[in-house]
Design an enzyme around this catalytic site. Structure first.
Site, PDB file in Angstrom:
ATOM      1  N   GLY A 121     -20.893 -24.113   3.700  1.00  0.00           N
ATOM      2  CA  GLY A 121     -20.255 -23.041   2.947  1.00  0.00           C
ATOM      3  C   GLY A 121     -20.871 -21.698   3.272  1.00  0.00           C
ATOM      4  O   GLY A 121     -21.559 -21.525   4.281  1.00  0.00           O
ATOM      5  N   CYS A 122     -20.646 -20.739   2.405  1.00  0.00           N
ATOM      6  CA  CYS A 122     -21.202 -19.398   2.598  1.00  0.00           C
ATOM      7  C   CYS A 122     -22.718 -19.475   2.708  1.00  0.00           C
ATOM      8  O   CYS A 122     -23.383 -20.118   1.896  1.00  0.00           O
ATOM      9  CB  CYS A 122     -20.799 -18.502   1.429  1.00  0.00           C
ATOM     10  SG  CYS A 122     -21.510 -16.844   1.504  1.00  0.00           S
ATOM     11  N   PHE A 123     -23.268 -18.796   3.683  1.00  0.00           N
ATOM     12  CA  PHE A 123     -24.712 -18.908   3.908  1.00  0.00           C
ATOM     13  C   PHE A 123     -25.548 -18.233   2.837  1.00  0.00           C
ATOM     14  O   PHE A 123     -26.748 -18.488   2.724  1.00  0.00           O
ATOM     15  CB  PHE A 123     -25.120 -18.417   5.299  1.00  0.00           C
ATOM     16  CG  PHE A 123     -24.503 -17.139   5.802  1.00  0.00           C
ATOM     17  CD1 PHE A 123     -24.096 -16.123   4.961  1.00  0.00           C
ATOM     18  CD2 PHE A 123     -24.346 -16.952   7.178  1.00  0.00           C
ATOM     19  CE1 PHE A 123     -23.557 -14.943   5.465  1.00  0.00           C
ATOM     20  CE2 PHE A 123     -23.793 -15.775   7.693  1.00  0.00           C
ATOM     21  CZ  PHE A 123     -23.401 -14.774   6.828  1.00  0.00           C
ATOM     22  N   TRP A 124     -24.953 -17.387   2.003  1.00  0.00           N
ATOM     23  CA  TRP A 124     -25.732 -16.745   0.943  1.00  0.00           C
ATOM     24  C   TRP A 124     -26.416 -17.766   0.046  1.00  0.00           C
ATOM     25  O   TRP A 124     -27.597 -17.660  -0.260  1.00  0.00           O
ATOM     26  CB  TRP A 124     -24.846 -15.842   0.093  1.00  0.00           C
ATOM     27  CG  TRP A 124     -24.212 -14.693   0.809  1.00  0.00           C
ATOM     28  CD1 TRP A 124     -24.615 -14.119   1.974  1.00  0.00           C
ATOM     29  CD2 TRP A 124     -23.050 -13.972   0.391  1.00  0.00           C
ATOM     30  NE1 TRP A 124     -23.761 -13.082   2.305  1.00  0.00           N
ATOM     31  CE2 TRP A 124     -22.810 -12.963   1.361  1.00  0.00           C
ATOM     32  CE3 TRP A 124     -22.196 -14.065  -0.702  1.00  0.00           C
ATOM     33  CZ2 TRP A 124     -21.747 -12.064   1.254  1.00  0.00           C
ATOM     34  CZ3 TRP A 124     -21.132 -13.171  -0.821  1.00  0.00           C
ATOM     35  CH2 TRP A 124     -20.917 -12.185   0.152  1.00  0.00           C
ATOM     36  N   TYR A 164     -19.478 -13.326  -7.169  1.00  0.00           N
ATOM     37  CA  TYR A 164     -19.550 -14.514  -6.317  1.00  0.00           C
ATOM     38  C   TYR A 164     -20.922 -15.176  -6.434  1.00  0.00           C
ATOM     39  O   TYR A 164     -21.027 -16.404  -6.593  1.00  0.00           O
ATOM     40  CB  TYR A 164     -19.273 -14.138  -4.864  1.00  0.00           C
ATOM     41  CG  TYR A 164     -19.218 -15.323  -3.922  1.00  0.00           C
ATOM     42  CD1 TYR A 164     -18.003 -15.879  -3.535  1.00  0.00           C
ATOM     43  CD2 TYR A 164     -20.385 -15.898  -3.427  1.00  0.00           C
ATOM     44  CE1 TYR A 164     -17.943 -16.974  -2.674  1.00  0.00           C
ATOM     45  CE2 TYR A 164     -20.345 -16.990  -2.572  1.00  0.00           C
ATOM     46  CZ  TYR A 164     -19.128 -17.521  -2.202  1.00  0.00           C
ATOM     47  OH  TYR A 164     -19.086 -18.604  -1.364  1.00  0.00           O
TER      48      TYR A 164
END
Length: 225
Positions: free
Chosen positions: A50-53, A196
């Protein structure tokens, strides 16, 4: 930073469901059999999910992790930028390069965190609000031992049916890792009030603290920009 927020907003909706951690057993003795524990000062592995954040944030809060860098893996150097990767056709996955001290945290522990807390390994080419092959679940290993343990662990988790569906995590040797733009590094720490981050990433950190308190660190190890 504006570009990142705009792209994330395309996938985010207020009705999206936040991820829930799944308690899972650690890799068994059988999964670790024949694999010599690391003795060097540091080892490296690349995780995508998923999103690397959020992936970065989880491992930045893991004791024994020396550095967790957001970036891209699986594609070519010329395509390794956020705007191009977000198009979904580069072969890259948003990923996090984790450098860790194996004397403090084992690769087996990192795998347990990755599969239980960091993401949902049963979602194919997506992770909740983010859709596309760039958000796939994947482990890019750097040693034969990592590959062997990961393969065995996935087989164990599937056999035990700890998840409601089969694990779809891809596994392959790391060929190259390209760090993401500076504004993506430490994103969850720098922007905890972003919608988010608050909805999808801060719960991951809370789950790590609650489920694996022995490896949790309150102060994250940040990427120097």
């Amino acid at each position: 930073m504006a570009g990142a927020v705009v792209v994330a907003a395309l996938y985010w909706s207020p009705n999206a469901v936040a991820e829930k951690a799944v308690p899972i057993p650690a890799p068994s003795a059988q999964a670790l059999a024949g694999v010599v524990p690391g003795t060097q000062a540091s080892e490296t592995v690349v995780f995508a999910g998923g999103c690397f954040w959020g992936i970065q944030a989880v491992f930045q809060h893991t004791n024994g992790v020396l550095e967790a860098v957001s970036g891209y893996a699986g594609g070519k150097k010329g395509d390794a930028d956020y705007e191009t990767v977000s198009g979904g056709g580069t072969g890259h996955a948003e990923a996090v390069q984790v450098r860790f001290d194996p004397k403090v945290v084992s690769y087996a522990q990192l795998l347990q965190i990755y599969f239980s807390v960091a993401h949902d390994p049963t979602q194919l080419n997506r992770q909740y609000p983010d859709v596309g092959t760039q958000y796939r679940s994947a482990v890019f290993t750097t040693t034969p031992g990592q590959k062997q343990v990961t393969e065995r662990y996935i087989a164990e988790l599937n056999a035990a049916k700890v998840f409601p569906a089969k694990i779809v995590t891809q596994l392959g040797a790391l060929t190259a890792f390209y760090p993401a733009e500076k504004y993506h590094q430490n994103y969850a720490t720098l922007h905890p009030d972003a919608q988010y981050i608050a909805q999808f990433d801060l719960p991951k950190i809370a789950n790590l603290k609650a489920m694996m308190p022995k490896v949790y660190r309150e102060q994250p190890v940040l990427v120097a920009n």
